[in-house]
Design a protein around this motif. Structure first.
Motif, PDB file in Angstrom:
ATOM      1  N   TYR A 185      -2.081  38.344  47.712  1.00  0.00           N
ATOM      2  CA  TYR A 185      -0.975  37.381  47.834  1.00  0.00           C
ATOM      3  C   TYR A 185      -0.932  36.780  49.237  1.00  0.00           C
ATOM      4  CZ  TYR A 185       3.960  35.801  47.900  1.00  0.00           C
ATOM      5  OH  TYR A 185       5.123  35.074  48.028  1.00  0.00           O
ATOM      6  N   GLY A 219      -1.696  32.824  50.282  1.00  0.00           N
ATOM      7  CA  GLY A 219      -0.764  32.009  51.061  1.00  0.00           C
ATOM      8  C   GLY A 219      -1.447  31.359  52.255  1.00  0.00           C
ATOM      9  N   VAL A 267       3.352  31.157  54.111  1.00  0.00           N
ATOM     10  CA  VAL A 267       3.455  30.450  52.834  1.00  0.00           C
ATOM     11  C   VAL A 267       3.903  31.449  51.775  1.00  0.00           C
ATOM     12  CG1 VAL A 267       2.234  29.164  51.046  1.00  0.00           C
ATOM     13  CG2 VAL A 267       1.702  28.746  53.458  1.00  0.00           C
ATOM     14  N   ILE A 308       4.864  32.298  47.817  1.00  0.00           N
ATOM     15  CA  ILE A 308       4.530  31.884  46.458  1.00  0.00           C
ATOM     16  C   ILE A 308       5.624  32.447  45.551  1.00  0.00           C
ATOM     17  CG2 ILE A 308       2.799  31.927  44.625  1.00  0.00           C
ATOM     18  CD1 ILE A 308       0.778  32.664  46.960  1.00  0.00           C
ATOM     19  N   SER A 354       2.086  24.508  41.521  1.00  0.00           N
ATOM     20  CA  SER A 354       0.767  24.817  40.965  1.00  0.00           C
ATOM     21  C   SER A 354       0.203  23.716  40.085  1.00  0.00           C
ATOM     22  CB  SER A 354       0.849  26.120  40.159  1.00  0.00           C
ATOM     23  OG  SER A 354       1.857  26.044  39.159  1.00  0.00           O
ATOM     24  N   PHE A 392       5.107  26.937  45.797  1.00  0.00           N
ATOM     25  CA  PHE A 392       4.808  27.525  47.102  1.00  0.00           C
ATOM     26  C   PHE A 392       5.602  26.795  48.175  1.00  0.00           C
ATOM     27  CE2 PHE A 392       1.231  24.584  46.239  1.00  0.00           C
ATOM     28  CZ  PHE A 392       1.309  23.733  47.343  1.00  0.00           C
TER      29      PHE A 392
END
Length: 379
Positions: A38, A42, A55, A57, A188, A200
């Motif tokens: 993860y 990011g 970043v 998500i 996305s 995001f």
């Protein structure tokens, strides 16, 4: 007949992205490898949008990010500057109001990119705002706004910026750090060409500091961006993350990185230019006067052609789904999405061949063919 869609998102999803979503997943609550994946995802998204900021998500369609940014920053009574030259830009005012803020809407010409001189003159008179919102690419009209001029100007007046870059991220250079964006929001399903379901958000230290110094708590659990700030260090998310969706986005991001970020954006630029030039030479009018996005083109149809009927005939007779628009543009324009997996010559040739056939049979005459004009400008 197979139907192909060329909306300004959701976009076509590549086979390897669909396959990635079918893989056995790590446990997103307990497996340290998931947190590592993860975090790296990011950072790679950050490369694409041009930021070293954290970043996040989030599980939810792109609108989640817009509301979460407003929920996390807005305290009751905060004045928020809403910069608006399109339907989605205007919509930020609703989120500000929901969380007790006072939206002050500065309207711009909806046929043009935001006039930064007008903004400068306005801020000289009034700049008492906690943050400002704006849309990079407002998809109902396709207008693209100049982040490089707007966000540094806001920063000079001590105003944080919240930018909806959902329809531009990847396909257009966002350069979030260079352009001083505090919260940059993407999703996305647009140029990243992963399925709908993930937002995001890159968040600057200044934005996090503003959240941390609030006098009243953030009035949401799910919309609380601050709760994600230390997720990697603490190995804890505020809710179970959708692991399969994230694996799909991981593959979609790798597709962009494998092509090369510059090459990916250059492909969007070349195709968008060819689309616009073909439309003009064919005799149709682009909706905008300037501020054209490389991810979507909005076309005004001749008065003799009913837009709704045209779109229905494209689907029924050619298996092509194009989009009209919403609000004040409903039944007035069509929108051709050319972002992500849909931004390639083969896909657009299909679009223009179908348009050529239907528009001629509905009575519009041109000495040219859209398909041939597009090929000429791609050469």
């Amino acid at each position: 007949m197979e139907t192909k869609a060329y909306f300004p998102g959701p976009t076509k999803v590549r086979d390897n992205v669909r396959q990635a979503r079918s893989l056995e997943t790590m446990n997103p609550d307990m497996d340290p490898e998931f947190y590592e994946m993860y975090s790296l995802l990011g950072k790679d998204i950050g490369k694409i949008i041009g930021t070293d900021n954290q970043v996040l998500i989030l599980s939810g369609e792109g609108i989640l990010g817009l509301e979460a940014a407003c929920a996390s920053l807005t305290e009751p009574g905060d004045r928020v500057l809403v910069l608006e030259n399109g339907i989605f830009g205007e919509g930020f005012a609703d989120f500000v109001t929901i969380y007790g803020g006072i939206p002050v809407v500065l309207k711009f010409d909806r046929l043009r990119a935001m006039d930064t001189q007008l903004l400068q003159e306005y801020l000289e008179r009034d700049h008492d705002f906690k943050y400002a919102t704006l849309v990079h690419c407002d998809t109902p009209s396709g207008v693209l706004n100049p982040l490089s001029d707007i966000c540094p100007m806001l920063k000079r007046y001590g105003i944080l910026s919240v930018v909806d870059a959902v329809a531009s991220s990847g396909g257009e250079p966002v350069d979030a750090d260079r352009n001083m964006l505090d919260i940059c929001l993407g999703a996305s399903q647009k140029a990243f060409s992963a399925p709908v379901g993930l937002t995001f958000a890159s968040v600057s230290e200044a934005a996090f500091k503003s959240m941390e110094s609030r006098k009243v708590p953030i009035a949401s659990y799910y919309m609380n961006l601050l709760s994600f700030k230390d997720s990697i260090a603490n190995q804890w998310f505020p809710y179970s993350m959708p692991a399969s969706d994230i694996l799909g986005l991981r593959r979609a991001v790798d597709n962009i990185l494998d092509e090369g970020i510059y090459e990916f954006q250059e492909r969007h630029r070349r195709i968008a230019n060819a689309v616009r030039n073909a439309i003009r030479e064919y005799g149709l009018s682009l909706h905008l006067e300037n501020g054209y996005s490389n991810t979507v083109t909005v076309v005004e149809m001749p008065h003799s052609i009913d837009v709704d009927v045209f779109l229905k005939r494209l689907k029924k007779e050619k298996g092509l789904l194009l989009s009209g628009s919403i609000g004040y543009l409903k039944n007035k324009v069509i929108r051709i999405g050319h972002m992500g997996e849909n931004a390639n010559m083969t896909e657009l040739l299909f679009v223009f061949e179908a348009m050529d056939s239907i528009i001629e049979r509905m009575g519009y005459k041109s000495t040219e063919k859209l398909k041939e004009l597009f090929m000429k400008h791609m050469a």
